[in-house]
Write a protein that holds these residues in place. Structure first.
Motif, PDB file in Angstrom:
ATOM      1  N   GLU A   1     -23.129  -3.783  -1.829  1.00 20.19           N
ATOM      2  CA  GLU A   1     -22.880  -3.528  -3.246  1.00 20.19           C
ATOM      3  C   GLU A   1     -22.559  -2.056  -3.454  1.00 20.19           C
ATOM      4  O   GLU A   1     -21.639  -1.708  -4.203  1.00 20.19           O
ATOM      5  CB  GLU A   1     -24.097  -3.959  -4.079  1.00 20.19           C
ATOM      6  N   ALA A   2     -23.306  -1.187  -2.760  1.00 22.96           N
ATOM      7  CA  ALA A   2     -23.030   0.252  -2.864  1.00 22.96           C
ATOM      8  C   ALA A   2     -21.638   0.553  -2.320  1.00 22.96           C
ATOM      9  O   ALA A   2     -20.874   1.334  -2.909  1.00 22.96           O
ATOM     10  CB  ALA A   2     -24.098   1.032  -2.090  1.00 22.96           C
ATOM     11  N   PHE A   3     -21.291  -0.074  -1.208  1.00 21.27           N
ATOM     12  CA  PHE A   3     -19.977   0.110  -0.600  1.00 21.27           C
ATOM     13  C   PHE A   3     -18.882  -0.385  -1.545  1.00 21.27           C
ATOM     14  O   PHE A   3     -17.840   0.252  -1.712  1.00 21.27           O
ATOM     15  CB  PHE A   3     -19.920  -0.655   0.730  1.00 21.27           C
ATOM     16  N   ARG A   4     -19.137  -1.512  -2.182  1.00 20.46           N
ATOM     17  CA  ARG A   4     -18.153  -2.095  -3.107  1.00 20.46           C
ATOM     18  C   ARG A   4     -17.892  -1.150  -4.278  1.00 20.46           C
ATOM     19  O   ARG A   4     -16.739  -0.917  -4.669  1.00 20.46           O
ATOM     20  CB  ARG A   4     -18.676  -3.434  -3.643  1.00 20.46           C
ATOM     21  N   LEU A   5     -18.960  -0.589  -4.819  1.00 22.51           N
ATOM     22  CA  LEU A   5     -18.805   0.308  -5.966  1.00 22.51           C
ATOM     23  C   LEU A   5     -18.023   1.549  -5.556  1.00 22.51           C
ATOM     24  O   LEU A   5     -17.205   2.062  -6.329  1.00 22.51           O
ATOM     25  CB  LEU A   5     -20.184   0.679  -6.523  1.00 22.51           C
ATOM     26  N   GLU A   6     -18.269   1.994  -4.311  1.00 28.75           N
ATOM     27  CA  GLU A   6     -17.546   3.166  -3.793  1.00 28.75           C
ATOM     28  C   GLU A   6     -16.048   2.854  -3.700  1.00 28.75           C
ATOM     29  O   GLU A   6     -15.208   3.649  -4.117  1.00 28.75           O
ATOM     30  CB  GLU A   6     -18.133   3.486  -2.423  1.00 28.75           C
ATOM     31  N   LYS A   7     -15.726   1.654  -3.168  1.00 32.42           N
ATOM     32  CA  LYS A   7     -14.316   1.281  -3.017  1.00 32.42           C
ATOM     33  C   LYS A   7     -13.679   1.013  -4.386  1.00 32.42           C
ATOM     34  O   LYS A   7     -12.486   1.271  -4.586  1.00 32.42           O
ATOM     35  CB  LYS A   7     -14.171   0.021  -2.129  1.00 32.42           C
ATOM     36  N   LEU A   8     -14.449   0.499  -5.294  1.00 28.96           N
ATOM     37  CA  LEU A   8     -13.932   0.252  -6.644  1.00 28.96           C
ATOM     38  C   LEU A   8     -13.547   1.566  -7.303  1.00 28.96           C
ATOM     39  O   LEU A   8     -12.535   1.664  -8.016  1.00 28.96           O
ATOM     40  CB  LEU A   8     -14.996  -0.463  -7.468  1.00 28.96           C
ATOM     41  N   GLU A   9     -14.356   2.587  -7.041  1.00 33.81           N
ATOM     42  CA  GLU A   9     -14.064   3.916  -7.559  1.00 33.81           C
ATOM     43  C   GLU A   9     -12.762   4.436  -6.965  1.00 33.81           C
ATOM     44  O   GLU A   9     -11.936   5.040  -7.656  1.00 33.81           O
ATOM     45  CB  GLU A   9     -15.237   4.854  -7.237  1.00 33.81           C
ATOM     46  N   VAL A  10     -12.558   4.178  -5.652  1.00 37.51           N
ATOM     47  CA  VAL A  10     -11.316   4.590  -4.985  1.00 37.51           C
ATOM     48  C   VAL A  10     -10.123   3.895  -5.632  1.00 37.51           C
ATOM     49  O   VAL A  10      -9.084   4.513  -5.878  1.00 37.51           O
ATOM     50  CB  VAL A  10     -11.380   4.259  -3.471  1.00 37.51           C
ATOM     51  N   VAL A  11     -10.263   2.609  -5.929  1.00 42.20           N
ATOM     52  CA  VAL A  11      -9.174   1.843  -6.551  1.00 42.20           C
ATOM     53  C   VAL A  11      -8.846   2.425  -7.923  1.00 42.20           C
ATOM     54  O   VAL A  11      -7.671   2.585  -8.290  1.00 42.20           O
ATOM     55  CB  VAL A  11      -9.557   0.350  -6.654  1.00 42.20           C
ATOM     56  N   ASN A  12      -9.899   2.767  -8.661  1.00 44.27           N
ATOM     57  CA  ASN A  12      -9.675   3.354  -9.993  1.00 44.27           C
ATOM     58  C   ASN A  12      -8.937   4.679  -9.877  1.00 44.27           C
ATOM     59  O   ASN A  12      -8.022   4.972 -10.660  1.00 44.27           O
ATOM     60  CB  ASN A  12     -11.008   3.551 -10.716  1.00 44.27           C
TER      61      ASN A  12
ATOM     62  N   LYS B   1      -2.714   1.167  -1.112  1.00 45.23           N
ATOM     63  CA  LYS B   1      -3.370   0.501  -2.247  1.00 45.23           C
ATOM     64  C   LYS B   1      -4.350  -0.569  -1.772  1.00 45.23           C
ATOM     65  O   LYS B   1      -5.414  -0.767  -2.340  1.00 45.23           O
ATOM     66  CB  LYS B   1      -2.278  -0.132  -3.132  1.00 45.23           C
ATOM     67  N   MET B   2      -4.003  -1.282  -0.703  1.00 47.64           N
ATOM     68  CA  MET B   2      -4.822  -2.408  -0.227  1.00 47.64           C
ATOM     69  C   MET B   2      -5.986  -1.954   0.646  1.00 47.64           C
ATOM     70  O   MET B   2      -6.898  -2.739   0.920  1.00 47.64           O
ATOM     71  CB  MET B   2      -3.955  -3.395   0.564  1.00 47.64           C
ATOM     72  N   LYS B   3      -5.945  -0.713   1.072  1.00 49.48           N
ATOM     73  CA  LYS B   3      -6.956  -0.257   2.038  1.00 49.48           C
ATOM     74  C   LYS B   3      -8.398  -0.473   1.555  1.00 49.48           C
ATOM     75  O   LYS B   3      -9.224  -1.010   2.308  1.00 49.48           O
ATOM     76  CB  LYS B   3      -6.707   1.211   2.385  1.00 49.48           C
ATOM     77  N   PRO B   4      -8.725  -0.093   0.320  1.00 47.15           N
ATOM     78  CA  PRO B   4     -10.126  -0.304  -0.108  1.00 47.15           C
ATOM     79  C   PRO B   4     -10.511  -1.789  -0.113  1.00 47.15           C
ATOM     80  O   PRO B   4     -11.627  -2.143   0.249  1.00 47.15           O
ATOM     81  CB  PRO B   4     -10.173   0.254  -1.537  1.00 47.15           C
ATOM     82  N   TYR B   5      -9.571  -2.647  -0.528  1.00 48.72           N
ATOM     83  CA  TYR B   5      -9.860  -4.089  -0.552  1.00 48.72           C
ATOM     84  C   TYR B   5     -10.121  -4.596   0.858  1.00 48.72           C
ATOM     85  O   TYR B   5     -11.077  -5.339   1.110  1.00 48.72           O
ATOM     86  CB  TYR B   5      -8.672  -4.870  -1.139  1.00 48.72           C
ATOM     87  N   ASN B   6      -9.256  -4.196   1.812  1.00 51.35           N
ATOM     88  CA  ASN B   6      -9.389  -4.655   3.197  1.00 51.35           C
ATOM     89  C   ASN B   6     -10.688  -4.151   3.828  1.00 51.35           C
ATOM     90  O   ASN B   6     -11.357  -4.883   4.551  1.00 51.35           O
ATOM     91  CB  ASN B   6      -8.189  -4.199   4.033  1.00 51.35           C
ATOM     92  N   LEU B   7     -11.026  -2.906   3.529  1.00 46.77           N
ATOM     93  CA  LEU B   7     -12.259  -2.344   4.096  1.00 46.77           C
ATOM     94  C   LEU B   7     -13.478  -3.104   3.569  1.00 46.77           C
ATOM     95  O   LEU B   7     -14.411  -3.409   4.319  1.00 46.77           O
ATOM     96  CB  LEU B   7     -12.373  -0.859   3.744  1.00 46.77           C
ATOM     97  N   TYR B   8     -13.470  -3.402   2.283  1.00 47.73           N
ATOM     98  CA  TYR B   8     -14.587  -4.129   1.691  1.00 47.73           C
ATOM     99  C   TYR B   8     -14.671  -5.540   2.257  1.00 47.73           C
ATOM    100  O   TYR B   8     -15.752  -6.014   2.609  1.00 47.73           O
ATOM    101  CB  TYR B   8     -14.443  -4.180   0.159  1.00 47.73           C
ATOM    102  N   HIS B   9     -13.509  -6.188   2.369  1.00 45.11           N
ATOM    103  CA  HIS B   9     -13.457  -7.555   2.905  1.00 45.11           C
ATOM    104  C   HIS B   9     -14.021  -7.586   4.326  1.00 45.11           C
ATOM    105  O   HIS B   9     -14.823  -8.452   4.688  1.00 45.11           O
ATOM    106  CB  HIS B   9     -11.999  -8.024   2.870  1.00 45.11           C
ATOM    107  N   GLN B  10     -13.626  -6.615   5.117  1.00 50.27           N
ATOM    108  CA  GLN B  10     -14.089  -6.547   6.514  1.00 50.27           C
ATOM    109  C   GLN B  10     -15.598  -6.287   6.556  1.00 50.27           C
ATOM    110  O   GLN B  10     -16.333  -6.933   7.306  1.00 50.27           O
ATOM    111  CB  GLN B  10     -13.335  -5.424   7.229  1.00 50.27           C
TER     112      GLN B  10
END
Lengths: 347, 182
Positions: A38-49, A102-111
């Motif tokens: 969840e912490a990782f997700r929020l970090e990646k969400l911030e990157v997406v923003n 653009k997809m990098k944060p999504y892929n990292l989170y998925h992995q």
């Protein structure tokens, strides 16, 4: 946050049973991993923003100069244009680079999601090890007739373990051929390899009727087609074998029904499944093609604690692991092993 | 003429294949009769009240062994039917024995008996497969000798299809659960 919906009690009979303490331990372990996720997700969400902000900021400032450049080229040199063959490769490369970024944060989170969650859920079903980008041994796969010919191969989500003396390996495969303009998918779905503690009496292949060319590796083989009694089975599948008698022993009326039910179970997950299987030496290979992908993570905008997704993944894992129980191969093993302890010829 | 010749060859090949599959059933049935003495020896230690059933099985087994000594080339329908009938009766009695085992907890939990039941179940699966194989072979032969000009060729050379293996009437009747749930 409590994990609801996950059920460690309703496991397949063939999987190791979990004590209440083990279930608590799994819940604790999973909650701990989900907290990190969840912490990782929020970090990646911030990157997406931040990415979205950058795009908004620079897209406007990039569009105007490009329009000016194109107009200038049109005025001073009609043979050059950003929209012609000269500019297109530039735009394609630029677009691809932006897409990857653009997809990098999504892929990292998925992995990360798969690497954290799947091993724990798998351990609740038995003694399994997981590799996100692993694969079944290619040489072993190529020794089976149902393994289609292809030019490109991708695999993911490999896991390996054993249930009641039967070795089980799984991976998702995506096999493609090069087409005229793009790649053509030959097979996309699950590959399950079982290693039995006995040798099958003969080589038997069950494939779909009117099989596509890629799957028609039966020329120059001694396999003969046999007609079986179940009309529903005959409508969907074709059975080929070296020994009709031994094949009928394996493909009993009950087994035929179980194979059809197994294919239907994959369909109930909404994937348009098609089952093919092959029994050879001491191995059985099941190739189940379906639309979609197993073990998807929830979207980046959805909490890592999303129970629906966890339950879906658990159901998918259970479906894969239950192939042994579904086909009652554990009963077959018990019967085969009984010969070792009960000598038929002794008087 | 070539067509007639190939049809003749097909009929002979399928007749021989049917005989082979018939022998395949015998191979599996022999495994079952070989298994019976071991099962009876285990059962007799515990099943003191099933003496008549055990004796009946022993007698049927003897009759089955005797019937195998009769020459059977697969074309004598009554011999083949008699053999099927005896084997079916033996199967019925063995099934009754396996059900009766449930009434003897000591025997039921005996590990050797469990293994014997598994081997018996496997042998029955082999017998079932052999019978299905035989029926498939018989069907193929029937198609060859019933479709013109096979019917003419078959009557000239004296080839008849043996009967299909069929379950006996008792196994066709539906099970009445009330008989058991009393």
């Amino acid at each position: 946050m409590k994990l609801k919906g996950l059920d460690f009690t309703q496991k397949s009979k063939s999987a190791s049973s979990l004590s209440p303490e083990a279930r608590k331990e799994f819940n604790r372990e999973l909650e701990s991993e989900l907290a990190d996720l969840e912490a990782f997700r929020l970090e990646k969400l911030e990157v997406v923003n931040q990415q979205n902000e950058l795009i908004k900021k620079y897209a406007k400032s990039a569009v105007v100069p490009l329009i000016v450049l194109e107009l200038g080229l049109q005025i001073f040199s009609s043979s050059y244009s950003l929209l012609s063959g000269h500019g297109v490769p530039f735009f394609i490369c630029a677009g691809a680079a932006i897409f990857i970024w653009k997809m990098k944060p999504y892929n990292l989170y998925h992995q990360q999601y798969k690497e954290k969650v799947l091993p724990i859920l798998l351990r609740s079903l038995g003694d399994f090890s997981y590799q996100i980008d692993g694969s079944l041994d290619v040489a072993t796969l190529e020794s089976f007739k149902i393994y289609p010919k292809h030019q490109h191969r991708k695999s993911e989500d490999y896991f390996k373990g054993a249930i009641q003396d039967i070795g089980l390996e799984f991976c998702e495969l995506h096999l493609e051929n090069s087409g005229d303009k793009s790649r053509v998918t030959v097979f996309q779905g699950a590959a399950i390899l079982l290693e039995m503690p006995f040798t099958f009496l003969t080589h038997t292949v069950v494939s779909k009727n009117k099989e596509r060319k890629a799957f028609s590796n039966f020329r120059n083989s001694n396999l003969q087609t046999i007609e079986l009694e179940d009309l529903d089975f005959e409508e969907k599948f074709t059975a080929r074998t070296l020994d009709p008698l031994a094949a009928r022993y394996l493909l009993s009326p009950a087994m035929m029904k179980r194979l059809m039910e197994l294919e239907e179970k994959y369909n109930t997950l909404g994937f348009g499944a098609q089952l093919r299987c092959e029994f050879k030496d001491n191995k059985a290979l099941f190739l189940i093609s379906y639309i979609g992908n197993f073990f998807e993570s929830p979207k980046l905008t959805v909490s890592a604690y999303d129970n629906d997704n966890l339950v879906l993944i658990q159901d998918q894992l259970r479906l894969i692991v239950s192939v042994i129980e579904q086909l009652k191969l554990d009963y077959l093993v018990a019967r085969k092993l009984a010969y070792k302890t009960f000598d038929l010829t002794s008087e | 003429m070539a067509i007639l010749y190939f049809w003749y060859v097909a009929i002979i090949s399928r007749r021989n294949a049917t005989q082979e599959t018939n022998s395949g059933i015998d191979v599996q049935l022999k495994k079952r009769t070989d298994l019976i003495p071991n099962i009876l020896r285990l059962a007799s230690k515990f099943m003191s009240h099933e003496k008549s059933l055990l004796e009946e099985i022993t007698q049927l087994r003897t009759k089955v062994l005797e019937s195998r000594e009769v020459t059977n080339d697969g074309t004598n329908d009554s011999t083949v039917e008699d053999k099927f009938s005896l084997e079916n009766r033996l199967h019925e009695k063995l099934s009754s024995l396996m059900v009766s085992v449930e009434n003897y907890p000591e025997l039921k939990s005996d590990s050797t008996m469990l293994e014997a039941q598994r081997v018996y179940a496997d042998v029955e699966e082999h017998i079932s497969a052999a019978r299905r194989n035989y029926n498939a072979s018989t069907k193929s032969l029937l198609n060859a000798i019933q479709i013109f000009p096979g019917n003419i060729i078959a009557s000239l050379i004296g080839v008849n299809a043996p009967p299909f293996f069929e379950v006996n009437e008792i196994e066709r009747t539906p099970v009445n659960a009330d008989d058991y749930l009393k």
